[in-house]
Write a protein that holds these residues in place. Structure first.
Motif, PDB file in Angstrom:
ATOM      1  N   GLN A  54      -4.542   2.258 -11.062  1.00  0.00           N
ATOM      2  CA  GLN A  54      -4.986   3.652 -11.063  1.00  0.00           C
ATOM      3  C   GLN A  54      -6.244   3.885 -10.227  1.00  0.00           C
ATOM      4  O   GLN A  54      -6.549   5.018  -9.857  1.00  0.00           O
ATOM      5  CB  GLN A  54      -5.192   4.133 -12.499  1.00  0.00           C
ATOM      6  N   ARG A 100      -4.176  18.288  -9.205  1.00  0.00           N
ATOM      7  CA  ARG A 100      -3.295  17.526  -8.321  1.00  0.00           C
ATOM      8  C   ARG A 100      -3.691  16.054  -8.366  1.00  0.00           C
ATOM      9  O   ARG A 100      -4.784  15.695  -8.795  1.00  0.00           O
ATOM     10  CB  ARG A 100      -3.368  18.021  -6.873  1.00  0.00           C
ATOM     11  N   ALA A 101      -2.787  15.201  -7.869  1.00  0.00           N
ATOM     12  CA  ALA A 101      -3.081  13.772  -7.725  1.00  0.00           C
ATOM     13  C   ALA A 101      -2.465  13.293  -6.425  1.00  0.00           C
ATOM     14  O   ALA A 101      -1.393  13.764  -6.020  1.00  0.00           O
ATOM     15  CB  ALA A 101      -2.510  12.976  -8.897  1.00  0.00           C
ATOM     16  N   ARG A 152       1.060  12.851 -15.371  1.00  0.00           N
ATOM     17  CA  ARG A 152       0.832  12.290 -14.040  1.00  0.00           C
ATOM     18  C   ARG A 152       1.866  12.811 -13.054  1.00  0.00           C
ATOM     19  O   ARG A 152       1.532  13.179 -11.914  1.00  0.00           O
ATOM     20  CB  ARG A 152       0.887  10.761 -14.092  1.00  0.00           C
ATOM     21  N   THR A 182       2.214   8.922  -2.204  1.00  0.00           N
ATOM     22  CA  THR A 182       2.171   9.900  -3.295  1.00  0.00           C
ATOM     23  C   THR A 182       3.567  10.207  -3.803  1.00  0.00           C
ATOM     24  O   THR A 182       3.783  10.368  -5.020  1.00  0.00           O
ATOM     25  CB  THR A 182       1.459  11.175  -2.811  1.00  0.00           C
ATOM     26  N   LEU A 242       1.062  16.252 -11.769  1.00  0.00           N
ATOM     27  CA  LEU A 242      -0.037  16.294 -10.795  1.00  0.00           C
ATOM     28  C   LEU A 242       0.407  15.800  -9.425  1.00  0.00           C
ATOM     29  O   LEU A 242       0.051  16.394  -8.392  1.00  0.00           O
ATOM     30  CB  LEU A 242      -1.214  15.480 -11.321  1.00  0.00           C
ATOM     31  N   THR A 262      -6.336   9.459  -6.755  1.00  0.00           N
ATOM     32  CA  THR A 262      -7.368  10.485  -6.866  1.00  0.00           C
ATOM     33  C   THR A 262      -6.794  11.666  -7.632  1.00  0.00           C
ATOM     34  O   THR A 262      -5.777  12.249  -7.227  1.00  0.00           O
ATOM     35  CB  THR A 262      -7.835  10.952  -5.479  1.00  0.00           C
ATOM     36  N   TYR A 263      -7.435  12.022  -8.746  1.00  0.00           N
ATOM     37  CA  TYR A 263      -7.041  13.163  -9.572  1.00  0.00           C
ATOM     38  C   TYR A 263      -8.104  14.240  -9.409  1.00  0.00           C
ATOM     39  O   TYR A 263      -9.294  14.000  -9.686  1.00  0.00           O
ATOM     40  CB  TYR A 263      -6.942  12.761 -11.041  1.00  0.00           C
ATOM     41  N   GLU A 264      -7.688  15.432  -8.974  1.00  0.00           N
ATOM     42  CA  GLU A 264      -8.657  16.512  -8.820  1.00  0.00           C
ATOM     43  C   GLU A 264      -7.941  17.848  -8.714  1.00  0.00           C
ATOM     44  O   GLU A 264      -6.874  17.951  -8.094  1.00  0.00           O
ATOM     45  CB  GLU A 264      -9.517  16.295  -7.568  1.00  0.00           C
ATOM     46  N   THR A 318       0.941  18.107  -5.720  1.00  0.00           N
ATOM     47  CA  THR A 318       0.496  17.743  -4.376  1.00  0.00           C
ATOM     48  C   THR A 318       1.644  17.835  -3.377  1.00  0.00           C
ATOM     49  O   THR A 318       1.501  18.411  -2.293  1.00  0.00           O
ATOM     50  CB  THR A 318      -0.083  16.323  -4.379  1.00  0.00           C
TER      51      THR A 318
END
Length: 343
Positions: free
Chosen positions: A255, A264-265, A300, A285, A303, A259-261, A307
């Motif tokens: 993990q 979105r991931a 997950r 991704t 997210l 990047t989770y923000e 993206t």
């Protein structure tokens, strides 16, 4: 009014139907890779989108009449010189492309045909014919299994006599699939390759990548110059069809690469991997999206899906591969790929 997710699914579905639905592949709609031996090669734009169709057929057998012609077009595409000539033109190999090694092509072709037999009860053609020779699914599977059992690495090499974790995941899948379809015992050999992965190809230095993704030539020892976050996540998804608990453990430990923000991931890969067309942020991704869905990790998956959906309507540069992986992810539910492999 359709939701953003429904709009993206419709756009990706229409795009793939244009690529595969005209009787043969419309190559003008395919990404043109710089090298067919590398990881954006034409074979990947056929085999991996096909997984979404095979998953769909498990869920909706009534879709067979609509889906089978596209899978037939994909199969014909896999046998065109565009797909396999790299063995001669880029690598200088002189043997028949299905004769030895070349697992990157032979292993994926075998799994495609195996899933097709599972779906329809018969192969797409009586024989796999290309470059003036022919074989059958069972003969190809037996050849790959024999190479595996005789190899110093306990795997089959792609080229340069090096065995890759991504490609040998297909070897493990095909052994299980052929055993289920024809009652063979090929999967007993899987344990030896998994031991190579555990003992030689798993990194222990705390770096970003989980694996050294290739062995040294004709050895089980790792080529320590070969590690890639993009290779990891690709391998994790394929291995989820064979060793789902391992895949989940690897993904949890990995993990640090996500990047989770802002709802979105995404996965970022190295500039070097981008430059050599080994992977891309979008491709890594997409594999993470598929893996999250397969493992039942709903949040997950949401997210990662957010993206990818930003680009689905306009299409990805590496299409139809990425649109195909997006649709695969949307069709997956927990354990669906594992059931496709193991029944």
């Amino acid at each position: 009014m359709m939701s953003g997710r429904e709009t993206a699914i419709a756009a990706a579905t229409e795009r793939l139907e244009r690529c595969y639905g005209g009787g043969d592949c419309d190559w003008d709609l395919f990404y043109a890779p710089r090298l067919e031996r590398a990881n954006f090669a034409s074979r990947y734009h056929l085999v991996y989108p096909a997984l979404g169709y095979f998953i769909e057929l498990k869920q909706r057998p009534d879709r067979a009449a609509a889906v089978r012609p596209m899978l037939d077009a994909m199969y014909r595409g896999l046998l065109t010189p565009r797909v396999w000539r790299y063995w001669h033109d880029e690598l200088g190999e002189t043997t028949w492309p299905l004769q030895e090694r070349n697992l990157t092509y032979a292993g994926r072709l075998a799994t495609f045909v195996g899933f097709y037999i599972d779906a329809f009860g018969e192969p797409p053609a009586e024989a796999i014919a290309l470059d003036g020779r022919a074989t059958t699914y069972s003969a190809l599977s037996d050849s790959l299994w024999r190479q595996m059992t005789q190899s110093p690495s306990c795997g089959v090499s792609c080229y340069h006599h090096q065995s890759m974790v991504m490609c040998n995941a297909h070897m493990l899948i095909n052994n299980l699939l052929h055993d289920r379809l024809f009652g063979t015992g090929y999967a007993a050999a899987n344990r030896a390759w998994l031991a190579t992965v555990d003992d030689h190809l798993t990194t222990v230095d705390g770096g970003a990548a989980t694996f050294f993704y290739g062995t040294e030539p004709n050895r089980a020892a790792a080529d320590r110059t070969r590690r890639s976050v993009g290779a990891d996540i690709w391998t994790f998804f394929l291995m989820s069809g064979v060793e789902p608990d391992r895949a989940q453990d690897w993904f949890e430990q990995w993990q640090r690469n996500v990047t989770y923000e802002a709802g979105r991931a995404h996965v970022a890969i190295s500039a070097e991997d981008h430059a050599m067309e080994f992977s891309s942020d979008a491709l890594a991704t997409a594999w993470a999206f598929c893996l999250s869905k397969e493992l039942g990790q709903t949040e997950r998956a949401r997210l990662f899906g957010n993206t990818l959906r930003r680009n689905v309507a306009a299409g990805f540069e590496a299409d139809p591969l990425l649109s195909g992986l997006y649709l695969l992810g949307e069709r997956l539910e927990a354990g669906a790929f594992r059931r496709l492999v193991a029944g």
